[in-house]
Design an enzyme around this catalytic site. Structure first.
Site, PDB file in Angstrom:
ATOM      1  N   SER B 132       0.788  -1.170  -0.050  1.00  0.00           N
ATOM      2  CA  SER B 132       0.028  -0.170  -0.044  1.00  0.00           C
ATOM      3  C   SER B 132       1.087   1.159   0.044  1.00  0.00           C
ATOM      4  O   SER B 132       0.637   2.226  -0.609  1.00  0.00           O
ATOM      5  CB  SER B 132      -0.902   0.103   1.392  1.00  0.00           C
ATOM      6  OG  SER B 132      -1.868  -1.001   0.946  1.00  0.00           O
ATOM      7  N   GLU B 363      -4.417  -4.663  -6.519  1.00  0.00           N
ATOM      8  CA  GLU B 363      -4.684  -3.541  -7.244  1.00  0.00           C
ATOM      9  C   GLU B 363      -5.297  -2.483  -6.331  1.00  0.00           C
ATOM     10  O   GLU B 363      -6.056  -1.665  -6.651  1.00  0.00           O
ATOM     11  CB  GLU B 363      -5.735  -3.578  -8.329  1.00  0.00           C
ATOM     12  CG  GLU B 363      -4.897  -4.260  -9.666  1.00  0.00           C
ATOM     13  CD  GLU B 363      -5.873  -4.657 -10.759  1.00  0.00           C
ATOM     14  OE1 GLU B 363      -6.293  -3.286 -11.307  1.00  0.00           O
ATOM     15  OE2 GLU B 363      -5.605  -5.463 -11.589  1.00  0.00           O
TER      16      GLU B 363
END
Lengths: 266, 379
Positions: B132, B363
């Site tokens: 992240s 994603e």
């Protein structure tokens, strides 16, 4: 070579339900597909074109939404599509349908071979292919499971499926054949084919007038038969099982057949 | 608002569904078990044009719109998530990034092979220390004369080992926080480029996920993808589109859960009748169908905005989170509807359950999506 393929848009009977009150098909909301046998006809035509050159012309008789079936055919790679559509054709039985289709094929003209699917999953008559051949005065072979074309001779040699085997039949073109699933594995559309079908193709509509049809011979008026009733058959019972040795079983069977008046002694 | 699909979109949906049902479904379980890449069916999908679905016709693709793309990924994923994510990541991330930022030279050099499926593409952003926190990227790219020299490694890369082409995000300016990353197109056969660990995953097991290791990999100067220092900004734009395709993947798996549950609830009888006739089960499936519909509409809305080239960051993030979380709930409920049988490999619902979890992570995790959404609301 010019190959004509006839297709029909039918309800997907895998999804179909029977209306319990009327016993007829509920067509509303059921997706429409190209009749499965017709996809094998399309595949046969495309394979002939790939091997020997020429063009594939697809025609369907139906209401305006049948155009979608033609778009699907076009996305497989056929060259030309024609929609035979007119209110005058509605309600036609196979005879009146074939009268109109034959006129359409005459208008296309100059064909070498006409390929149809064996039968449609909604009507299940298997009459259209043979009737068209008769209307056009063409030799016909049905239940084709194998197809070879000889361009020098202008003939085809096919295997015609029977219940207990098959026949090898040679026919001089132009001729009409109806094909069964065993013949080939239908290809899938490609995305490029779908784009060509939806963005770059015209779908001419031929009316009764365009094909020179006598309105008395089309539609309900031109139909010597009509469907009186269609219904789901009663589920069969379990049947009767006979026990014992072979001799015993035969005796029991004979007794039952006599009792039910299926056979009578002289 | 016209909620109808065009004939083109319907044909794409129908074709994808038919192919997936007939050709992919029969092999899905076997390839999931063996964790083998399904080359045969992937090649067939390539021949049909699915590997170039959003690539413009001039580069050999089908040039379809995003709604068609969502429909295709959804219908494929309905029967196998692994095939779905292969198509989605290849299109949205690899081809998508080249389309977005590539020079004409790079587009002409790479897109035709990617669109035809001759070469599969990977997209390398994630690293061991940068998930992240993508800013934590350690892979470097240094310009030496006419070549960029890349050093570092990427993990969890889809098509990492089967891909012939990879987009690699690397640090080009350590001191620049906002303009310090750039993207590069790297050929697998470049000396110094190797494949590391192939991941042993919970789900999407037939999809290839691997580590890429680069030791002094030299690539031509022209293989800089987009402007120098714009790697990050471009990455965010690539992910806007990629998110929609993951939402589509989630929709497909979720649809599988709903359809299989309806089928089972009609067939399985207990206490003298089909279990679907009991409100406990009927209501459970009603909720599944309801959430599925909502997730579909949100995802198609995102696809619509993307097609109209309108701002889509917020809606695509919403679609991805929502579709993934609906999918998680639906796949869990599907196992519950199937009871003991759902817990075995004889039924596909356990695979859908394992597959869908990725959608909350890959994603951009659901947490990151919520960050994107809250920022878009000015918070």
């Amino acid at each position: 070579m010019k190959i004509v393929v006839l297709i029909k848009q039918v309800p997907d009977t895998n999804e179909v339900k029977i209306d319990p009150k009327t016993g007829t098909l509920i067509r509303e909301g059921v997706p429409s597909i190209i009749n499965p046998d017709d996809r094998h006809a399309l595949e046969a035509a495309l394979q002939l074109k790939e091997k020997y050159g020429g063009s594939v012309v697809v025609m369907t008789m139906g209401p305006p939404q049948a155009k979608f079936a033609l778009q699907e055919a076009r996305s497989l790679g056929v060259d030309e599509c024609i929609l035979l559509s007119d209110r005058a054709f509605a309600g036609a039985d196979t005879w009146a349908t074939c009268y109109a289709l034959a006129l359409g094929i005459k208008k296309i003209g100059d064909y070498d071979i006409i390929i149809c699917g064996r039968q449609a999953i909604d009507g299940d008559t298997a009459q259209v292919g043979p009737q068209i051949a008769e209307q056009l005065g063409l030799p016909q072979v049905t239940y084709v499971k194998d197809l070879d074309y000889n361009p020098e001779e202008g003939t085809i040699v096919v295997s015609r499926a029977m219940e207990d085997g098959y026949e090898r039949i040679k026919a001089k073109l132009p001729a009409l054949i109806t094909v069964i699933g065993e013949l080939n594995q239908p290809r899938y559309p490609t995305l490029k084919g779908i784009v060509a079908a939806c963005r770059h193709t015209e779908y001419p509509v031929w009316t009764a007038k365009d094909v020179g049809a006598d309105l008395k011979k089309t539609g309900l008026d031109g139909s010597p038969t009509n469907v009186k009733r269609s219904f789901a058959p009663q589920p069969k019972g379990g049947g009767l099982m006979f026990e014992g040795g072979a001799r015993d079983q035969v005796d029991q069977l004979m007794e039952k057949l006599r009792k039910d008046n299926v056979i009578r002694e002289r | 608002m016209d909620f109808k699909f065009t004939e083109e979109q319907k044909l794409v949906q129908q074709t994808a569904r038919e192919f997936a049902e007939k050709e992919i479904e029969p092999i899905a379980t076997e390839f999931d078990e063996s964790q083998t890449f399904p080359w045969d069916t992937v090649n067939k999908l390539s021949k049909m044009g699915f590997m170039g679905i959003i690539v413009p016709e001039k580069y050999g693709g089908a040039g379809l719109d995003y709604i068609s793309y969502v429909l295709a990924v959804k219908e494929i994923s309905r029967f196998c998530g692994s095939h779905g994510i292969t198509v989605a990541s290849h299109n949205s991330l690899c081809s998508g990034h080249i389309l977005l930022a590539g020079s004409e030279h790079l587009k002409e050099k790479y897109l035709p092979d990617l669109a035809s499926g001759k070469k599969l593409g990977a997209w390398g952003l994630t690293e061991a220390g940068a998930g992240s926190d993508a800013a934590g990227t350690q892979t470097t790219a240094v310009l030496e004369g006419d070549e960029w020299v890349l050093n570092g490694s990427k993990i969890f890369i889809t098509q990492g080992s089967v891909g012939e082409v990879a987009i690699i995000i690397a640090v080009t300016d350590k001191k620049n926080k906002r303009r310090g990353h750039s993207a590069f197109v790297v050929d697998k056969n470049s000396p110094g480029y190797s494949i590391g660990t192939k991941e042993n995953k919970l789900g999407l097991r037939a999809s290839d996920t691997a580590e890429i290791v680069m030791e002094d990999v030299r690539i031509p100067k022209e293989n800089l993808l987009g402007k120098l220092g714009h790697g990050f900004i471009d990455t965010l734009r690539v992910l806007d589109g990629g998110r929609i395709s993951i939402a589509a993947l989630a929709l497909g798996l979720s649809q599988g859960a709903v359809e299989e549950s309806i089928k089972y609830a009609k067939e399985r009888e207990q206490f003298g009748k089909p279990i679907g006739k009991f409100q406990a089960i009927g209501f459970m499936i009603a909720d599944m169908a309801m959430e599925q519909k909502a997730a579909e509409l949100l995802t198609f809305n995102a696809a619509y905005l993307k097609d109209k080239k309108q701002p889509v960051t917020q809606v695509s993030a919403m679609a991805k989170v929502f579709a993934a979380e609906v999918g998680m709930r639906n796949c869990t409920k599907a196992i519950q509807v199937h009871g003991g049988y759902g817990y075995t490999k004889d039924y596909p619902v356990e695979r859908y359950f394992r597959d869908i979890k990725l959608c909350e992570i890959g994603e951009g995790t659901s947490e990151i999506q919520r960050l994107v959404i809250s920022r878009s609301l000015g918070l």
